[in-house]
Design a protein around this motif. Structure first.
Motif, PDB file in Angstrom:
ATOM      1  N   SER A  39     102.374  50.682  46.256  1.00  0.00           N
ATOM      2  CA  SER A  39     101.624  50.813  47.556  1.00  0.00           C
ATOM      3  C   SER A  39     100.459  50.181  47.580  1.00  0.00           C
ATOM      4  O   SER A  39     101.126  48.603  46.988  1.00  0.00           O
ATOM      5  CB  SER A  39     100.973  52.062  46.313  1.00  0.00           C
ATOM      6  N   ASP A 148     102.752  58.247  35.085  1.00  0.00           N
ATOM      7  CA  ASP A 148     103.027  58.967  35.772  1.00  0.00           C
ATOM      8  C   ASP A 148     103.136  58.626  37.629  1.00  0.00           C
ATOM      9  O   ASP A 148     103.779  59.689  38.078  1.00  0.00           O
ATOM     10  CB  ASP A 148     102.670  60.558  35.539  1.00  0.00           C
ATOM     11  N   LYS A 149     102.933  57.677  37.938  1.00  0.00           N
ATOM     12  CA  LYS A 149     103.512  57.915  38.951  1.00  0.00           C
ATOM     13  C   LYS A 149     104.733  57.588  39.872  1.00  0.00           C
ATOM     14  O   LYS A 149     104.827  57.883  40.729  1.00  0.00           O
ATOM     15  CB  LYS A 149     102.896  55.841  39.990  1.00  0.00           C
ATOM     16  N   LEU A 151     106.719  59.947  38.858  1.00  0.00           N
ATOM     17  CA  LEU A 151     107.140  61.431  39.097  1.00  0.00           C
ATOM     18  C   LEU A 151     105.941  61.636  40.142  1.00  0.00           C
ATOM     19  O   LEU A 151     107.029  62.749  40.648  1.00  0.00           O
ATOM     20  CB  LEU A 151     106.502  62.072  37.428  1.00  0.00           C
ATOM     21  N   LYS A 152     105.135  61.433  40.727  1.00  0.00           N
ATOM     22  CA  LYS A 152     104.440  61.486  42.010  1.00  0.00           C
ATOM     23  C   LYS A 152     105.478  61.180  43.468  1.00  0.00           C
ATOM     24  O   LYS A 152     104.662  61.819  44.153  1.00  0.00           O
ATOM     25  CB  LYS A 152     103.093  60.955  41.806  1.00  0.00           C
ATOM     26  N   TYR A 153     106.255  60.110  43.004  1.00  0.00           N
ATOM     27  CA  TYR A 153     106.866  59.232  43.894  1.00  0.00           C
ATOM     28  C   TYR A 153     108.230  59.422  43.447  1.00  0.00           C
ATOM     29  O   TYR A 153     108.447  58.379  43.690  1.00  0.00           O
ATOM     30  CB  TYR A 153     105.664  57.968  44.007  1.00  0.00           C
ATOM     31  N   ASP A 237     108.707  62.743  49.797  1.00  0.00           N
ATOM     32  CA  ASP A 237     108.081  63.241  49.177  1.00  0.00           C
ATOM     33  C   ASP A 237     107.562  64.763  49.647  1.00  0.00           C
ATOM     34  O   ASP A 237     107.545  65.418  48.625  1.00  0.00           O
ATOM     35  CB  ASP A 237     107.328  62.198  48.220  1.00  0.00           C
ATOM     36  N   HIS A 238     106.600  64.998  50.712  1.00  0.00           N
ATOM     37  CA  HIS A 238     106.278  66.119  51.287  1.00  0.00           C
ATOM     38  C   HIS A 238     107.113  66.857  51.237  1.00  0.00           C
ATOM     39  O   HIS A 238     107.062  67.737  51.111  1.00  0.00           O
ATOM     40  CB  HIS A 238     105.726  65.536  52.292  1.00  0.00           C
TER      41      HIS A 238
END
Length: 294
Positions: A39, A148-149, A151-153, A237-238
């Motif tokens: 990122s 937790d990044k 898990l988010k990506y 990921d969306h």
């Protein structure tokens, strides 16, 4: 929805075919390509500058290609290492694709280069689904981004051969929980190695370079959890409903390393960012700006 899935599958399948061809060509030239994903603000440019500098100190032939939506700042910083550097200005495109990379390195990549680092656009969504023909994919995140990044990506981290944690010198100050982070990485990409680095004090820089050299020398990298066929089925990921629908075709090679930056003059307008509703956005190839040593 079916059309969106079909279009994205076709786009990714075409990219995968071009990536496979590029990977074979780079292997024939004995070039190890490293795709760096993160990122914005992860510190990958600062870390890469150190890696390039250390590589040159070891007598290794290295080069770097760095992509951004705007400015040539990163190329100027990387050029301080003394390595050949090329800046790509995407003009709104949120990732690089295999056709672009081929066009960018054809006629530019110096003969004899052993390691090519590709600093992808700062974005953990779109770049994760596009194979660039790289030998090694490295996903980076800083301790300031939250444990937790991964898990988010999950696509970005699940498709990585190596995960790099940056800015570790700030870990105590921000209360970073290393155990929670390690568990999150293991959940999305079991067995992947995590390197801890700091561009400020140099921690982990030589280890990262050692890992890249080992792959260049024939060591088989970690097999990531998410393979190419999974990326084609599930996209970003969306979810499968998101479609970008752009087809860049062969990328063009632009100018010399020290000549003026060229521009195609397209106006992207609000299509700069992909939304989460499956809307198709057309993009151009961006423009290539030559790196000028600072």
């Amino acid at each position: 929805m079916c059309r969106s899935v079909d279009v994205q599958t076709a786009v990714l399948a075409k990219n995968d075919g071009l990536a496979a061809e590029l990977r074979a060509d780079l292997a024939a030239r004995r070039v190890t390509a490293v795709n760096l994903l993160s990122s914005p603000g992860s510190g990958k440019t600062a870390l890469l500058e150190l890696v390039l500098r250390r590589a040159r100190e070891r007598g290794l032939a290295v080069a770097a290609l760095t992509a951004d939506l705007a400015t040539e700042n990163d190329a100027r910083r990387l050029a301080r290492s003394g390595a050949p550097v090329k800046q790509v200005l995407t003009g709104g495109l949120c990732h690089l694709e295999a056709a672009q990379l081929r066009g960018l390195i054809d006629g530019w990549l110096p003969d004899g280069i052993r390691l090519l680092f590709v600093e992808n656009v700062g974005n953990l969504v779109c770049p994760a689904s596009y194979d660039l023909g790289e030998t090694l994919r490295v996903t980076l995140m800083s301790v300031t981004e939250g444990e937790d990044k991964p898990l988010k990506y999950p696509t970005a981290f699940g498709a990585a051969h190596l995960v790099v944690l940056t800015k570790t010198d700030l870990g105590d100050a921000v209360g970073f929980d290393s155990a929670v982070f390690s568990a999150a990485v293991e959940r999305v990409n079991p067995g992947v190695e995590v390197l801890r680095t700091s561009a400020r004090d140099g921690q982990g820089v030589d280890t990262l370079l050692d890992r890249v050299i080992a792959v260049a020398d024939g060591t088989v990298p970690h097999a990531p959890l998410l393979a190419a066929d999974h990326l084609r089925r599930h996209g970003h990921d969306h979810g499968p409903a998101e479609t970008h629908g752009h087809d860049h075709g062969p990328a063009e090679t632009h100018g010399h390393d020290h000549g003026p930056a060229e521009t195609h003059g397209h106006d992207h307008g609000p299509a700069e960012a992909h939304d989460a509703h499956g809307h198709d956005h057309d993009h151009d190839h961006g423009r290539v700006a030559p790196a000028t040593p600072a």
